[in-house]
Write an enzyme that holds these catalytic residues in place. Structure first.
Site, PDB file in Angstrom:
ATOM      1  CB  ALA A  61      37.340 -12.820  17.947  1.00  0.00           C
ATOM      2  N   GLY A 106      32.061 -12.806  17.209  1.00  0.00           N
ATOM      3  CA  GLY A 106      32.353 -13.009  15.786  1.00  0.00           C
ATOM      4  C   GLY A 106      31.574 -14.178  15.188  1.00  0.00           C
ATOM      5  CD  GLU A 109      30.878  -9.227  14.999  1.00  0.00           C
ATOM      6  OE1 GLU A 109      31.833  -9.872  15.506  1.00  0.00           O
ATOM      7  OE2 GLU A 109      30.930  -8.008  14.786  1.00  0.00           O
ATOM      8  CD  GLU A 129      31.616  -9.002  20.225  1.00  0.00           C
ATOM      9  OE1 GLU A 129      30.496  -9.013  20.795  1.00  0.00           O
ATOM     10  OE2 GLU A 129      31.788  -9.467  19.095  1.00  0.00           O
TER      11      GLU A 129
HETATM   12  C1  HXC Z   1      39.257 -18.838  22.295  1.00  0.00           C
HETATM   13  C2  HXC Z   1      37.692 -20.126  23.328  1.00  0.00           C
HETATM   14  C3  HXC Z   1      36.677 -19.195  23.028  1.00  0.00           C
HETATM   15  C4  HXC Z   1      37.069 -18.028  22.290  1.00  0.00           C
HETATM   16  C5  HXC Z   1      35.767 -20.808  24.115  1.00  0.00           C
HETATM   17  N1  HXC Z   1      37.076 -21.118  23.997  1.00  0.00           N
HETATM   18  N2  HXC Z   1      35.494 -19.642  23.527  1.00  0.00           N
HETATM   19  N3  HXC Z   1      38.962 -19.946  22.972  1.00  0.00           N
HETATM   20  N4  HXC Z   1      38.365 -17.898  21.975  1.00  0.00           N
HETATM   21  N5  HXC Z   1      36.176 -17.098  21.920  1.00  0.00           N
HETATM   22  C6  HXC Z   1      37.777 -22.312  24.494  1.00  0.00           C
HETATM   23  C7  HXC Z   1      37.906 -22.275  26.012  1.00  0.00           C
HETATM   24  O1  HXC Z   1      39.034 -21.509  26.382  1.00  0.00           O
HETATM   25  C8  HXC Z   1      38.062 -23.759  26.315  1.00  0.00           C
HETATM   26  O2  HXC Z   1      39.369 -24.199  26.002  1.00  0.00           O
HETATM   27  C9  HXC Z   1      37.148 -24.406  25.304  1.00  0.00           C
HETATM   28  O3  HXC Z   1      36.992 -23.462  24.236  1.00  0.00           O
HETATM   29  C10 HXC Z   1      35.768 -24.723  25.881  1.00  0.00           C
HETATM   30  O4  HXC Z   1      35.226 -23.525  26.413  1.00  0.00           O
HETATM   31  P1  HXC Z   1      34.593 -23.424  27.884  1.00  0.00           P
HETATM   32  O5  HXC Z   1      34.562 -21.992  28.264  1.00  0.00           O
HETATM   33  O6  HXC Z   1      35.308 -24.359  28.810  1.00  0.00           O
HETATM   34  O7  HXC Z   1      33.120 -23.980  27.623  1.00  0.00           O
HETATM   35  P2  HXC Z   1      31.794 -23.615  28.417  1.00  0.00           P
HETATM   36  O8  HXC Z   1      32.055 -23.538  29.889  1.00  0.00           O
HETATM   37  O9  HXC Z   1      30.760 -24.552  27.928  1.00  0.00           O
HETATM   38  O10 HXC Z   1      31.395 -22.133  27.943  1.00  0.00           O
HETATM   39  C11 HXC Z   1      31.060 -21.892  26.606  1.00  0.00           C
HETATM   40  C12 HXC Z   1      31.040 -20.373  26.350  1.00  0.00           C
HETATM   41  C13 HXC Z   1      32.355 -19.749  26.818  1.00  0.00           C
HETATM   42  C14 HXC Z   1      29.839 -19.740  27.117  1.00  0.00           C
HETATM   43  C15 HXC Z   1      30.785 -20.175  24.835  1.00  0.00           C
HETATM   44  O11 HXC Z   1      33.442 -20.491  26.248  1.00  0.00           O
HETATM   45  C16 HXC Z   1      32.535 -18.326  26.431  1.00  0.00           C
HETATM   46  O12 HXC Z   1      31.970 -17.433  27.001  1.00  0.00           O
HETATM   47  N6  HXC Z   1      33.406 -18.079  25.414  1.00  0.00           N
HETATM   48  C17 HXC Z   1      33.728 -16.725  24.984  1.00  0.00           C
HETATM   49  C18 HXC Z   1      32.596 -16.130  24.192  1.00  0.00           C
HETATM   50  C19 HXC Z   1      32.921 -14.704  23.781  1.00  0.00           C
HETATM   51  O13 HXC Z   1      33.142 -13.844  24.622  1.00  0.00           O
HETATM   52  N7  HXC Z   1      32.985 -14.470  22.478  1.00  0.00           N
HETATM   53  C20 HXC Z   1      33.280 -13.125  21.925  1.00  0.00           C
HETATM   54  C21 HXC Z   1      34.741 -13.004  21.652  1.00  0.00           C
HETATM   55  S1  HXC Z   1      35.156 -11.371  21.079  1.00  0.00           S
HETATM   56  P3  HXC Z   1      40.484 -24.467  27.138  1.00  0.00           P
HETATM   57  O14 HXC Z   1      41.600 -25.098  26.356  1.00  0.00           O
HETATM   58  O15 HXC Z   1      40.817 -23.141  27.685  1.00  0.00           O
HETATM   59  O16 HXC Z   1      39.828 -25.366  28.119  1.00  0.00           O
HETATM   60  C22 HXC Z   1      34.666 -11.363  19.449  1.00  0.00           C
HETATM   61  C23 HXC Z   1      34.836 -10.154  18.553  1.00  0.00           C
HETATM   62  C24 HXC Z   1      35.987  -9.296  18.925  1.00  0.00           C
HETATM   63  O17 HXC Z   1      34.166 -12.304  18.939  1.00  0.00           O
HETATM   64  C25 HXC Z   1      36.158  -8.164  17.941  1.00  0.00           C
HETATM   65  C26 HXC Z   1      37.433  -8.308  17.187  1.00  0.00           C
HETATM   66  C27 HXC Z   1      37.693  -7.217  16.203  1.00  0.00           C
END
Ligand code: HXC
Length: 254
Positions: A61, A106, A109, A129
């Site tokens: 997400a 997501g 998922e 999450e």
């Molecule tokens: C928005 C995201 C993002 C996300 C990465 N980016 N994941 N933006 N939402 N989920 C963006 C970063 O902000 C960054 O942009 C660019 O993508 C590159 O990411 P980096 O973090 O710089 O890359 P890296 O260091 O290689 O790390 C990769 C990664 C990390 C390990 C995948 O990005 C990460 O942990 N992302 C979050 C993963 C996560 O927690 N997903 C679950 C989300 S909650 P900028 O412009 O800032 O440089 C979910 C469900 C929720 O999915 C339930 C809802 C009902």
């Protein structure tokens, strides 16, 4: 933000937001729903989903969009994701997630709503999450136990840990690992079943899909019903005759 292409009997849906690691903004989720609706009108035999870029299938997400949302907004968001992913889960032909890199939250998922998952050896997956103080909201808590069992799923959801491709294969979370290009591997996998008749494919999938949702006796009744339907198709008559006549069957999807 989402690209949809047709290649013969295949539809290829690509999440195309590489600057955010293909994160699922609500607009992207709606685009996925619209692309699935469009592909439903095509004469295809499999749907492949992947992400643009070397790095990510989908990072989950869009976290930037989640900040500051009200509880009601959040519920609507979860229900939107669940609705679109359910549409994928019940899509008219099998779907394959070609996991080319990270598939988190997501993103995993979305991959779990596909019929199959083919992963590149550098894929990393998980439901992180819990690290954000959240829990999965797009079907993860329900589809993961169906794939890997309850205790393993709880371990993955409660720790939020990252799983590499080898382990994902070993626990049944991904179906196959790709040797080379993951989309090519997904196409090769699709070619293993797209030559069979559509009625038998649909009935087989419908029967297997119900297995973990209903008690065994009801599941066996469903299997008997669907197996009877398959038996009555022209394709079944052709398949049985072709075997006796020692020739390749010519299925006509009837
Ligand atoms: C928005 C995201 C993002 C996300 C990465 N980016 N994941 N933006 N939402 N989920 C963006 C970063 O902000 C960054 O942009 C660019 O993508 C590159 O990411 P980096 O973090 O710089 O890359 P890296 O260091 O290689 O790390 C990769 C990664 C990390 C390990 C995948 O990005 C990460 O942990 N992302 C979050 C993963 C996560 O927690 N997903 C679950 C989300 S909650 P900028 O412009 O800032 O440089 C979910 C469900 C929720 O999915 C339930 C809802 C009902």
């Amino acid at each position: 933000m989402v690209k949809l292409l047709r290649e013969g009997a295949l539809a290829l849906l690509t999440l195309d937001r590489p600057e955010a690691l293909n994160a699922l903004s609500f607009a992207v989720i709606r685009d996925i729903g619209a692309a699935i609706d469009e592909a439903a009108g095509w004469d295809i035999r499999a749907l492949i989903l992947t992400g643009t870029g070397e790095k990510a299938f989908c990072a989950g997400a869009d976290i930037k969009e989640l900040v500051g949302r009200s509880l009601m907004d959040e519920r609507a968001g979860s229900e939107l994701g669940q609705r679109v992913f359910a549409k994928l889960d019940s899509f008219k032909v099998p779907s394959i997630a070609a996991i080319n890199g990270y598939a988190f939250g997501g993103g995993l998922e979305l991959a779990m709503a596909c019929t199959f998952r083919v992963a590149s050896s550098k894929a990393r997956v998980g439901l992180p999450e819990i690290k954000l103080g959240l829990i999965p909201g797009y079907g993860g808590t329900q589809r993961l136990p169906r794939l890997v069992g309850e205790a393993r799923a709880a371990e993955i959801v409660l720790t939020g840990r990252t799983i590499d491709a080898e382990e994902a294969l070993a626990i049944g979370l991904v179906t196959r690992l790709a040797d080379g290009d993951v989309v090519e591997a997904a196409k090769a996998f699709a070619a293993e079943f797209t030559g069979y008749g559509l009625p038998a494919l649909a009935l087989a999938r419908a029967a297997v899909r119900r297995a973990l949702d209903v008690p065994l006796d009801e599941g066996l009744r469903i299997e008997a019903d669907l197996s009877t339907l398959a038996y009555r198709t022209e394709d079944a008559a052709e398949g049985l005759t072709a075997f006796i006549e020692k020739r390749k069957p010519q299925f006509r999807d009837k």
